[in-house]
Design an enzyme around this catalytic site. Structure first.
Site, short mmCIF file in Angstrom:
data_model
loop_
_atom_site.label_atom_id
_atom_site.label_comp_id
_atom_site.label_asym_id
_atom_site.label_seq_id
_atom_site.Cartn_x
_atom_site.Cartn_y
_atom_site.Cartn_z
N GLU A 466 0.43 -30.54 27.66
CA GLU A 466 1.76 -31.01 26.57
C GLU A 466 2.31 -32.05 27.30
O GLU A 466 2.02 -33.34 27.52
CB GLU A 466 2.68 -30.68 26.24
CG GLU A 466 3.96 -31.12 25.10
CD GLU A 466 3.94 -30.23 24.54
OE1 GLU A 466 4.93 -29.98 23.76
OE2 GLU A 466 3.76 -28.29 23.82
N GLU A 737 10.94 -21.50 29.23
CA GLU A 737 10.79 -22.24 27.59
C GLU A 737 11.85 -21.71 26.79
O GLU A 737 12.81 -22.13 25.66
CB GLU A 737 9.42 -22.56 27.10
CG GLU A 737 9.62 -23.27 25.66
CD GLU A 737 8.61 -23.90 25.55
OE1 GLU A 737 8.46 -24.94 24.61
OE2 GLU A 737 7.52 -23.23 26.04
#
Length: 886
Positions: A466, A737
């Site tokens: 990502e 996260e």
């Protein structure tokens, strides 16, 4: 003695290659005295370091401005160096000496200044699908002694230059990642000392990078193009004034290099047997090389390097070497970091060794890579043999703490492995420490989250497939980031890419630069980065120009939202991420329970509020009136839609309460009821948060703004799940996260989205600096020209210290509690002032450096408040001591 120091041009010290037509100069004052304020300044600019001939002078200007003084009348020229010095007068009319000279140098200002051509390895050598990286070279002659030599260079893909077998510059991942279809950065290098009279040679390595390489979780390649290429122009200036150019053209040659594969996600494969030693030396025999191919690509998109470049910032020693239960040989660097490993190895020719990179070990203590998804994060090195060899990658980076060693034999030594930390070279500006070691580790984790994710763009994570510039993450963390480091050049560049990639109708892509496609855009709280980020940079750095540059983008975003749906005062259409990863989400959902229409309308209102303020700053009075009215309409519609007649918020979640209060969308009695509801929800959760990406950054700030500092401290100090300190107790060295990325039993939240270096929740740092240390902006005086210091001791803390290197100098707030007494050190830089609030203080008991306030130099005003003392201070260092009152 009053002196002028820290001269900067466009935030930078002696920058090369600017293309800003009206540069801005900033400086700091230094004095051992208190209450020093600039009354006037004088700037002189010359093309000579001794200022024998003045090109321009401001003459004496009656102004206290020392930040971003724009040289409006100066007309700059391509490649010219300009020297500048400054002197100032203080309010007692004392004049300083002239500062030491600083300089800036212009780059190539027009496309026609470029005589070079884009060159690439011919397709017959390396076709578009080839993974192997090319080398480029040419020899040239320096006829006689030089006074100056500059290289201006950029590439399609990534590049690294050599002159006479020495690396050019200390920057990495050049030219950086921009919206390549619209903007491509050029780097400038001073190479005079690298050249000799006679024969010389220049060489280049090329890699795929963001331009040609793999990007995103769909494993797309060639998003911007399918061929790497180099554009380079070397200007030689001889002592007699004659100039000569060496440019990329048909005289260059190309060959296959030893890099067999280089990808940002996947790592690098290097075959040392294919090295071509000395290929950038003049005497190198290149008869087997082939002619480089000239290709067509725009030069109109070229811009000077805007942000600070990526550099090797520090090195980390390997901490331990161990064998996992699965039999893997693993090194622990002790810190989740971003960069690569430099290693030494010895063995026979053709032997292959590999380094695999991971953030964590699993519950059994084995090497864990499932959360990397498709990213391989593997460095492969094939030995050339014949002695000790050393290697580190060029065109990739990894996010890791642990490294698995494959193929290494013999006795391994930790000394053979060094972690190289790589990130944008932002100047450190802020720090925070306190008496609680867990909070100090949290602060450490916030800082390292910023280091790892500010690699040319503000990425969401640095390890999996990502690593994209998610707009929501950036706006959530930007205020915190601006405390820790000078991020103004970093975000100035990124926001220009946001403008470039903004869609024609004003929608803002989810990620910048946009590689997800034109249909992936405009979620509330994500697209609002177009407005929030410029405003924060303006506030933190006093940078009006970023508002001027971004104003059309800010307007276009607001007008895009305004056109959504059938009610221009509500945003209740389209796709939204909502309170992403909120803990009150339904099972198997990433989206929290807070109504997405409420979130969207709240952020719509917030962006309109900031746009109105921006219009006022820029003098657009008509726009300001229009957006003031629009904000009122949105606020009214919000109350009709989401607040009951009795003043109850219809969406009973922590995030809904926080947004309604933070963005000033509810008035009394609804405000009081909403605060009470938030406290009730916190009680129900036993003082744990249930917020996700949208609510968390504002939660503690809002509680303190509402006067409930104890509740904010309770949230911060929780150590069980979910909390910031839970991660710390589980050994985190960066921000996760997910609140439960690693669960109590050691298992993982998921494989799909479980980064252990994901800075968004690190936005709690903003509260630590503004409320625990107490260093707070004054919106009317941006850039800390005037500011407020008001700490809020609590949570059992006995001390805290915050420091911030502002545009005017270092601000310090350090308080200590000792047997019912408060001792507090405050430092205010020259040419700034502060309002200081002493908590739990009685005016009759306050001493400053042992003196009553009325006898203290630099104290302009003081008064007793209900439970505090307010003091207006000029610059200087102050030490307050008093007994705490209940």
């Amino acid at each position: 003695m009053l002196t002028v120091q820290q001269l900067r041009t466009e935030y930078k010290e002696n920058p090369l290659g600017l293309d800003t037509l009206h540069p801005r100069i900033s400086w700091q004052l230094h004095s051992e005295e208190r209450d020093v304020m600039q009354q006037a300044y004088e700037i002189q600019v010359s093309t000579e370091p001794g200022f024998g001939h003045l090109l321009w002078t401001s003459d004496k200007v009656d102004s206290d401005q020392s930040n971003h003084v724009e040289l409006k009348e100066l007309r700059v020229q391509s490649r010219q160096r300009y020297y500048v010095h400054v002197r100032v007068w203080d309010t007692q009319n004392r004049v300083s000496e002239w500062s030491d000279a600083a300089f800036w140098e212009m780059g190539l200002l027009e496309a026609q200044d470029w005589k070079a051509e884009w060159i690439s390895a011919p397709l017959s050598k390396l076709d578009t699908e080839a993974e192997q990286g090319p080398l480029l070279r040419r020899s040239f002659k320096v006829a006689r002694p030089l006074t100056r030599a500059r290289i201006y260079a950029t590439s399609l893909g990534l590049y690294e230059l050599e002159l006479n077998s020495s690396r050019v510059g200390d920057t990495y991942l050049t030219p950086g990642w921009t919206s390549y279809d619209h903007r491509l950065q050029v780097q400038t290098y001073d190479v005079k000392e690298m050249l000799a009279v006679g024969e010389n040679a220049v060489g280049s390595w090329l890699g795929n990078g963001w331009f040609k390489g793999n990007l995103g979780w769909e494993q797309r390649k060639h998003i911007y193009g399918n061929r790497t290429a180099l554009l380079l122009q070397l200007h030689l200036t001889y002592e007699d004034g004659e100039e000569e150019l060496v440019v990329t053209d048909q005289h260059w040659k190309a060959a296959k290099g030893p890099i067999l594969m280089s990808e940002l996600y996947h790592g690098e494969t290097y075959d040392a047997r294919l090295e071509l030693p000395g290929f950038s030396k003049a005497e190198y025999d290149d008869h087997t090389w082939v002619g480089a191919e000239i290709i067509t690509h725009s030069k109109d998109i070229l811009v000077a390097q805007e942000n600070v470049p990526v550099r090797r910032i520090e090195e980390i020693k390997a901490q331990s070497l161990f064998t996992t239960p699965a039999g893997e040989t693993v090194i622990d660097f002790g810190q989740n970091m971003v960069g690569w490993v430099r290693f030494g190895v010895e063995g026979e020719q053709g032997r292959e060794v590999k380094l695999r990179h991971a953030e964590v070990l699993d519950a059994e203590g084995n090497f864990y890579t499932d959360n990397l998804r498709n990213a391989k994060q593997t460095v492969t090195y094939i030995l050339k043999g014949g002695g000790r060899e050393s290697f580190e990658p060029r065109f990739t980076f990894q996010g890791f703490r642990y490294v698995q060693l494959i193929g290494f034999t013999g006795n391994l030594s930790l000394e053979d492995f060094t972690g190289v930390v790589l990130h944008s070279d932002m100047e450190p500006t802020g720090s925070f420490t306190c008496s609680d070691p867990l909070i100090n580790q949290l602060q450490h984790n916030i800082l390292w989250g910023q280091k790892g994710n500010f690699v040319d763009v503000p990425t969401d994570c640095p390890q999996r497939d990502e690593r994209l510039g998610w707009t929501g993450d950036a706006q959530m963390f930007i205020r915190t980031s601006a405390y820790l480091m000078n991020v103004a050049p970093f975000f100035t560049k990124w926001l220009k890419d946001l403008s470039a990639d903004q869609l024609d109708h004003g929608g803002v892509p989810f990620v910048i630069p946009n590689v997800l496609g034109e249909d992936q855009h405009s979620s509330a709280a994500w697209g609002d980065a177009a407005v929030i980020c410029p405003w924060v940079i303006y506030q933190c750095y006093g940078d009006t120009r970023i508002l001027e540059q971004q104003y059309p983008s800010m307007q276009n975003w607001v007008e895009y939202v305004r056109k959504q749906g059938d009610n221009e005062w509500l945003w209740n259409t389209g796709f939204h991420f909502g309170d992403w990863l909120g803990l009150d989400s339904k099972p198997d959902s990433y989206v929290g329970a807070t109504d997405r229409d409420l979130i969207a309308t709240a952020f719509y209102a917030y962006s309109v509020m900031l746009l109105r303020k921006t219009a006022e700053v820029l003098g657009h009075t008509g726009d300001a009136a229009q957006y003031s009215e629009l904000y009122g309409r949105i606020k009214g519609a919000f109350n009709e839609e989401f607040v009951t007649p009795s003043g109850r918020l219809s969406v009973p979640t922590q995030t809904a309460c926080v947004l309604a209060l933070m963005f000033e969308l509810v008035e009394e009695p609804a405000r009081t009821r909403t605060v009470a509801k938030l406290l009730e929800l916190l009680e129900e959760s036993k003082h744990h948060l249930t917020t996700g990406f949208v609510g968390t950054p504002y939660l503690n700030l809002l509680l303190s703004q509402a006067g409930h500092h104890d509740a904010a401290y309770k949230l911060l100090l929780q150590t069980d799940y979910p909390s910031w300190l839970y991660q710390v107790t589980k050994g985190a060295t960066t921000i996760w996260e997910h609140w439960d990325g690693i669960k109590e039993d050691g298992s993982f939240w998921s494989k799909d989205m479980n980064s252990f270096n994901h800075y968004a929740y690190g936005a709690v740092g903003d509260w630590l600096y503004r409320y625990v240390a107490g260093i707070e902006l004054d919106e009317a005086f941006p850039g800390y020209k005037k500011f407020r210091i008001e700490p809020h001791p609590g949570g059992g803390l006995t001390s805290a210290r915050g420091e911030l290197e502002s545009r005017y100098g270092r601000i310090i707030s350090e308080w200590k509690l000792n047997t019912g007494h408060m001792e507090w050190l405050v430092s205010i830089p020259p040419n700034s002032s502060a309002t200081v609030c002493l908590p739990q203080a009685a005016l009759t008991d306050v001493l400053e450096s042992g003196l009553p306030l009325e006898q203290s130099v630099g104290v302009h005003f003081f008064e007793q408040l209900e439970n505090a003392v307010r003091v207006e201070l000029g610059s200087g260092e102050y030490v307050f001591r008093y007994s705490l009152i209940a």
